[in-house]
Design a protein around this motif. Sequence first.
Motif, PDB file in Angstrom:
ATOM      1  N   GLN A  25      49.376  45.791  43.223  1.00  0.00           N
ATOM      2  CA  GLN A  25      49.023  44.612  42.579  1.00  0.00           C
ATOM      3  C   GLN A  25      50.005  43.641  41.705  1.00  0.00           C
ATOM      4  O   GLN A  25      50.671  44.429  40.811  1.00  0.00           O
ATOM      5  N   THR A  26      50.051  42.561  41.690  1.00  0.00           N
ATOM      6  CA  THR A  26      50.793  42.031  40.640  1.00  0.00           C
ATOM      7  C   THR A  26      50.072  40.794  40.039  1.00  0.00           C
ATOM      8  O   THR A  26      49.251  39.826  40.937  1.00  0.00           O
ATOM      9  N   PRO A  27      50.245  40.149  38.944  1.00  0.00           N
ATOM     10  CA  PRO A  27      51.027  40.803  37.729  1.00  0.00           C
ATOM     11  C   PRO A  27      50.252  42.049  37.156  1.00  0.00           C
ATOM     12  O   PRO A  27      49.052  42.325  37.618  1.00  0.00           O
ATOM     13  N   LYS A  28      50.912  42.880  36.477  1.00  0.00           N
ATOM     14  CA  LYS A  28      49.967  44.080  35.859  1.00  0.00           C
ATOM     15  C   LYS A  28      49.070  43.396  34.496  1.00  0.00           C
ATOM     16  O   LYS A  28      48.121  43.756  34.118  1.00  0.00           O
ATOM     17  N   PHE A  29      49.808  42.406  33.586  1.00  0.00           N
ATOM     18  CA  PHE A  29      49.151  41.955  32.700  1.00  0.00           C
ATOM     19  C   PHE A  29      49.261  40.295  32.824  1.00  0.00           C
ATOM     20  O   PHE A  29      50.358  39.763  33.374  1.00  0.00           O
ATOM     21  N   ARG A  30      48.087  39.652  32.147  1.00  0.00           N
ATOM     22  CA  ARG A  30      48.251  38.122  32.272  1.00  0.00           C
ATOM     23  C   ARG A  30      47.496  37.713  31.033  1.00  0.00           C
ATOM     24  O   ARG A  30      46.305  38.127  30.905  1.00  0.00           O
TER      25      ARG A  30
ATOM     26  N   LEU B 178      46.168  36.283  41.566  1.00  0.00           N
ATOM     27  CA  LEU B 178      46.353  37.809  41.475  1.00  0.00           C
ATOM     28  C   LEU B 178      46.494  37.952  42.802  1.00  0.00           C
ATOM     29  O   LEU B 178      45.941  38.022  43.821  1.00  0.00           O
TER      30      LEU B 178
ATOM     31  N   CYS C 245      47.609  40.812  45.638  1.00  0.00           N
ATOM     32  CA  CYS C 245      47.304  42.277  46.236  1.00  0.00           C
ATOM     33  C   CYS C 245      47.716  42.486  47.710  1.00  0.00           C
ATOM     34  O   CYS C 245      47.830  41.553  48.505  1.00  0.00           O
TER      35      CYS C 245
ATOM     36  N   THR D  98      45.026  44.823  37.591  1.00  0.00           N
ATOM     37  CA  THR D  98      45.622  43.558  36.639  1.00  0.00           C
ATOM     38  C   THR D  98      44.879  43.299  35.559  1.00  0.00           C
ATOM     39  O   THR D  98      43.533  43.054  35.848  1.00  0.00           O
ATOM     40  N   ARG D  99      45.281  43.601  34.299  1.00  0.00           N
ATOM     41  CA  ARG D  99      44.534  43.255  33.002  1.00  0.00           C
ATOM     42  C   ARG D  99      44.635  41.706  32.784  1.00  0.00           C
ATOM     43  O   ARG D  99      45.659  41.479  32.316  1.00  0.00           O
ATOM     44  N   LEU D 100      43.563  40.838  32.781  1.00  0.00           N
ATOM     45  CA  LEU D 100      43.477  39.530  32.571  1.00  0.00           C
ATOM     46  C   LEU D 100      42.746  39.226  31.236  1.00  0.00           C
ATOM     47  O   LEU D 100      41.939  39.666  31.150  1.00  0.00           O
TER      48      LEU D 100
END
Lengths: 115, 115
Positions: free
Chosen positions: B6-11, B21, B23, B110-112
């Motif tokens: 998955q990308t990104p990890k943070f946003r 996001l 995948c 991914t932490r959004l």
Amino acid sequence: AQSVAQPEDQVNVAEGNPLTVKCTYSVSGNPYLFWYVQYPNRGLQFLLKYITGDNLVKGSYGFEAEFNKSQTSFHLKKPSALVSDSALYFCAVRAATSGTYKYIFGTGTRLKVLA
Amino acid sequence: NAGVTQTPKFRILKIGQSMTLQCAQDMNHNYMYWYRQDPGMGLKLIYYSVGAGITDKGEVPNGYNVSRSTTEDFPLRLELAAPSQTSVYFCASSPGLAGVGDTQYFGPGTRLTVL
């Protein structure tokens, strides 16, 4: 309503002691039950599942779970806890809905193994 | 195999912005899923796909869109970000339909945050 309950937010256990993480469910039909583990900043990893057959299911990392139909429970167990078992544990159950199936996840139980 | 990535990890997004996001999975799984995990809650299914070109809504699809043009990729689109979409998003895949007992394999998440 179909649901999964993990009654304990956190379980603390000393290293070397047996551990139990509780899960109860409510679904129509035969339950398919799963346990997943989540380490910090990681995705969920599969531990074990019950579909049919023997009520005692063995999984990864020495974990096992016992399916109890009369108590509608699927508790996760390990005979001797390791500090490295410290993580967030999720129980999940298959539920029938609108002609298909989906997972219902519990809210998670944080296991802390103390050295 | 990389498994599920998955990308990104943070946003961090501002209200009203859009983003996708990403995948991807390299296990040739037909089934893919998007979940969100809110603090203290279990995972909620947003969308799922049973194969390239076929997608369907989960429990909480409002505010999201998906597409599945290839077996490998399953992007999740947020069109008008809202604070209620602040969450951790997990992508998962399975060889067969999870509801019939197949194990899901999860990405790292991914932490959004929407401000």
